[in-house]
Design a protein around this motif. Structure first.
Motif, PDB file in Angstrom:
ATOM      1  N   UNK A  62       0.831  -1.205   0.000  1.00 60.10           N
ATOM      2  CA  UNK A  62       0.000   0.000   0.000  1.00 60.10           C
ATOM      3  C   UNK A  62       0.867   1.256   0.000  1.00 60.10           C
ATOM      4  N   UNK A  63       1.962   1.218   0.750  1.00 60.30           N
ATOM      5  CA  UNK A  63       2.871   2.362   0.806  1.00 60.30           C
ATOM      6  C   UNK A  63       3.478   2.640  -0.565  1.00 60.30           C
ATOM      7  N   UNK A  64       3.818   1.579  -1.291  1.00 59.39           N
ATOM      8  CA  UNK A  64       4.379   1.751  -2.624  1.00 59.39           C
ATOM      9  C   UNK A  64       3.348   2.327  -3.583  1.00 59.39           C
ATOM     10  N   UNK A  65       2.094   1.881  -3.446  1.00 59.43           N
ATOM     11  CA  UNK A  65       1.015   2.418  -4.287  1.00 59.43           C
ATOM     12  C   UNK A  65       0.823   3.904  -4.008  1.00 59.43           C
ATOM     13  N   UNK A  66       0.849   4.277  -2.727  1.00 58.43           N
ATOM     14  CA  UNK A  66       0.708   5.690  -2.356  1.00 58.43           C
ATOM     15  C   UNK A  66       1.841   6.509  -2.967  1.00 58.43           C
ATOM     16  N   UNK A  67       3.062   5.994  -2.921  1.00 54.76           N
ATOM     17  CA  UNK A  67       4.203   6.711  -3.502  1.00 54.76           C
ATOM     18  C   UNK A  67       4.026   6.905  -5.003  1.00 54.76           C
ATOM     19  N   UNK A  68       3.496   5.867  -5.669  1.00 54.71           N
ATOM     20  CA  UNK A  68       3.257   5.975  -7.112  1.00 54.71           C
ATOM     21  C   UNK A  68       2.235   7.064  -7.407  1.00 54.71           C
ATOM     22  N   UNK A  69       1.152   7.081  -6.648  1.00 57.47           N
ATOM     23  CA  UNK A  69       0.104   8.086  -6.866  1.00 57.47           C
ATOM     24  C   UNK A  69       0.600   9.490  -6.508  1.00 57.47           C
ATOM     25  N   UNK A  70       1.444   9.585  -5.488  1.00 52.90           N
ATOM     26  CA  UNK A  70       2.033  10.880  -5.134  1.00 52.90           C
ATOM     27  C   UNK A  70       2.948  11.384  -6.246  1.00 52.90           C
ATOM     28  N   UNK A  71       3.713  10.473  -6.830  1.00 50.84           N
ATOM     29  CA  UNK A  71       4.660  10.864  -7.881  1.00 50.84           C
ATOM     30  C   UNK A  71       3.944  11.416  -9.105  1.00 50.84           C
ATOM     31  N   UNK A  73       1.230  13.193  -8.778  1.00 49.94           N
ATOM     32  CA  UNK A  73       0.484  14.347  -8.243  1.00 49.94           C
ATOM     33  C   UNK A  73      -0.997  14.066  -8.108  1.00 49.94           C
ATOM     34  N   UNK A  74      -1.359  12.784  -7.896  1.00 53.72           N
ATOM     35  CA  UNK A  74      -2.757  12.414  -7.678  1.00 53.72           C
ATOM     36  C   UNK A  74      -3.112  12.401  -6.198  1.00 53.72           C
ATOM     37  N   UNK A  75      -2.109  12.323  -5.331  1.00 54.27           N
ATOM     38  CA  UNK A  75      -2.319  12.271  -3.883  1.00 54.27           C
ATOM     39  C   UNK A  75      -1.346  13.194  -3.172  1.00 54.27           C
ATOM     40  N   UNK A  76      -1.765  13.687  -2.007  1.00 54.53           N
ATOM     41  CA  UNK A  76      -0.865  14.387  -1.090  1.00 54.53           C
ATOM     42  C   UNK A  76      -1.132  13.858   0.319  1.00 54.53           C
ATOM     43  N   UNK A  77      -0.117  13.887   1.150  1.00 53.33           N
ATOM     44  CA  UNK A  77      -0.257  13.501   2.557  1.00 53.33           C
ATOM     45  C   UNK A  77      -0.356  14.766   3.404  1.00 53.33           C
ATOM     46  N   UNK A  78      -1.262  14.737   4.386  1.00 49.67           N
ATOM     47  CA  UNK A  78      -1.393  15.849   5.316  1.00 49.67           C
ATOM     48  C   UNK A  78      -1.513  15.287   6.727  1.00 49.67           C
ATOM     49  N   UNK A  79      -1.005  16.019   7.725  1.00 48.87           N
ATOM     50  CA  UNK A  79      -1.126  15.540   9.111  1.00 48.87           C
ATOM     51  C   UNK A  79      -2.593  15.420   9.510  1.00 48.87           C
ATOM     52  N   UNK A  80      -2.905  14.413  10.291  1.00 46.37           N
ATOM     53  CA  UNK A  80      -4.266  14.224  10.779  1.00 46.37           C
ATOM     54  C   UNK A  80      -4.592  15.259  11.837  1.00 46.37           C
ATOM     55  N   UNK A  81      -5.809  15.807  11.779  1.00 46.99           N
ATOM     56  CA  UNK A  81      -6.238  16.764  12.806  1.00 46.99           C
ATOM     57  C   UNK A  81      -6.479  16.050  14.130  1.00 46.99           C
ATOM     58  N   UNK A  82      -6.894  14.771  14.051  1.00 50.72           N
ATOM     59  CA  UNK A  82      -7.197  14.018  15.261  1.00 50.72           C
ATOM     60  C   UNK A  82      -5.936  13.474  15.935  1.00 50.72           C
ATOM     61  N   UNK A  83      -4.945  13.090  15.118  1.00 51.82           N
ATOM     62  CA  UNK A  83      -3.722  12.491  15.651  1.00 51.82           C
ATOM     63  C   UNK A  83      -2.550  12.998  14.824  1.00 51.82           C
ATOM     64  N   UNK A  84      -1.775  13.914  15.387  1.00 54.49           N
ATOM     65  CA  UNK A  84      -0.689  14.556  14.652  1.00 54.49           C
ATOM     66  C   UNK A  84       0.393  13.563  14.240  1.00 54.49           C
ATOM     67  N   UNK A  85       0.416  12.371  14.861  1.00 54.56           N
ATOM     68  CA  UNK A  85       1.417  11.368  14.487  1.00 54.56           C
ATOM     69  C   UNK A  85       1.019  10.622  13.229  1.00 54.56           C
ATOM     70  N   UNK A  90      -5.009  12.649   0.754  1.00 55.11           N
ATOM     71  CA  UNK A  90      -5.997  13.473   0.064  1.00 55.11           C
ATOM     72  C   UNK A  90      -5.809  13.352  -1.442  1.00 55.11           C
ATOM     73  N   UNK A  91      -6.898  13.094  -2.146  1.00 55.61           N
ATOM     74  CA  UNK A  91      -6.859  13.087  -3.607  1.00 55.61           C
ATOM     75  C   UNK A  91      -6.817  14.534  -4.085  1.00 55.61           C
ATOM     76  N   UNK A  92      -5.880  14.850  -4.945  1.00 52.78           N
ATOM     77  CA  UNK A  92      -5.732  16.209  -5.457  1.00 52.78           C
ATOM     78  C   UNK A  92      -6.755  16.482  -6.565  1.00 52.78           C
ATOM     79  N   UNK A  93      -6.821  17.737  -6.976  1.00 52.62           N
ATOM     80  CA  UNK A  93      -7.703  18.093  -8.090  1.00 52.62           C
ATOM     81  C   UNK A  93      -7.293  17.337  -9.356  1.00 52.62           C
ATOM     82  N   UNK A  94      -5.990  17.141  -9.517  1.00 46.83           N
ATOM     83  CA  UNK A  94      -5.505  16.389 -10.680  1.00 46.83           C
ATOM     84  C   UNK A  94      -5.927  14.922 -10.584  1.00 46.83           C
ATOM     85  N   UNK A  95      -5.903  14.388  -9.361  1.00 53.37           N
ATOM     86  CA  UNK A  95      -6.342  13.009  -9.163  1.00 53.37           C
ATOM     87  C   UNK A  95      -7.829  12.850  -9.446  1.00 53.37           C
ATOM     88  N   UNK A  96      -8.629  13.819  -8.997  1.00 48.46           N
ATOM     89  CA  UNK A  96     -10.072  13.779  -9.261  1.00 48.46           C
ATOM     90  C   UNK A  96     -10.356  13.872 -10.762  1.00 48.46           C
TER      91      UNK A  96
END
Length: 211
Positions: A62-71, A73-85, A90-96
């Motif tokens: 799953x981590x490798x898939x996320x890296x592929x989608x990030x590369x 520009x279909x996904x970005x990672x953001x810190x969780x509001x509930x748990x900063x760790x 998030x799917x980007x506008x380009x991903x949508x």
């Protein structure tokens, strides 16, 4: 059970749209599955671990898939509001845009849409019953829509302006849930027959938007 077998064989044929060798528009079938899920998942389920569980992959895969989608520009990672760790995917506008224009299941989606609303509802409900039987047989639950979950509880009507405000509470995460979010997928889903009456809230939201 020739009729049942014929129906299953037709489902298998339809599945060729989303299970395939190689790639389509630069993504393999499991990468499309991941992007599709993250585009429909609620904020509690857009995590690497939830993604791994949904697509039936290891955390490393799953981590490798996320890296592929990030590369791409279909996904970005953001810190969780509930748990900063933790991070939320998030799917980007380009991903949508990619999902809207190139998702391999779009042809199936258009074909189902052409059946009309009543037929679409019957198909959805029949497939849901099939999945319920499979879940019970294998003692597992797949992700499903928040509005049908036992953890969803009603709150008092929201008073905010703009989009519909939170009128629900997730009892599992102890967090408010907006009306729009009740239509999203959750991997912590537990089915119930005693769900809140979403229709009344939808009617109220329509009236508010017209005012």
């Amino acid at each position: 059970m020739p009729l049942a077998r014929e129906a299953v064989e037709l489902l298998v044929q339809a599945a060729r749209a989303w299970y395939f060798e190689g790639n389509q528009h630069g993504l393999r079938d499991r990468e499309w599955m991941a992007l599709r899920f993250l585009g429909r998942a609620n904020r509690f389920s857009r995590t690497p671990s939830a993604l791994a569980g949904f697509i039936g992959a290891t955390r490393a895969t799953a981590s490798q898939i996320v890296k592929t989608l990030e590369s791409k520009s279909f996904l970005v990672r953001k810190p969780s509001h509930e748990d900063k760790r933790s991070v939320v995917l998030h799917v980007t506008a380009q991903g949508e845009k990619c999902l809207n224009q190139h998702d391999p299941i779009n042809h199936v989606l258009n074909a189902v849409t052409s059946l009309g609303t009543d037929e679409c509802i019957r198909l959805r409900d029949s497939l849901r019953e099939i999945l319920n039987h499979l879940d019970a047989a294998h003692q597992r639950l797949d992700a499903s829509i928040c509005r049908d979950c036992m953890f969803l509880a009603e709150r008092g009507p929201g008073t905010g302006r703009g989009r519909a405000t939170a009128e629900f509470m997730c009892r599992l995460y102890r967090a408010p849930v907006s009306l729009e979010e009740t239509e999203l997928l959750c991997t912590s889903f537990e089915r119930t027959r005693d769900r809140p009456k979403i229709e009344a809230h939808l009617d109220r939201a329509r009236v508010a938007s017209q005012g």
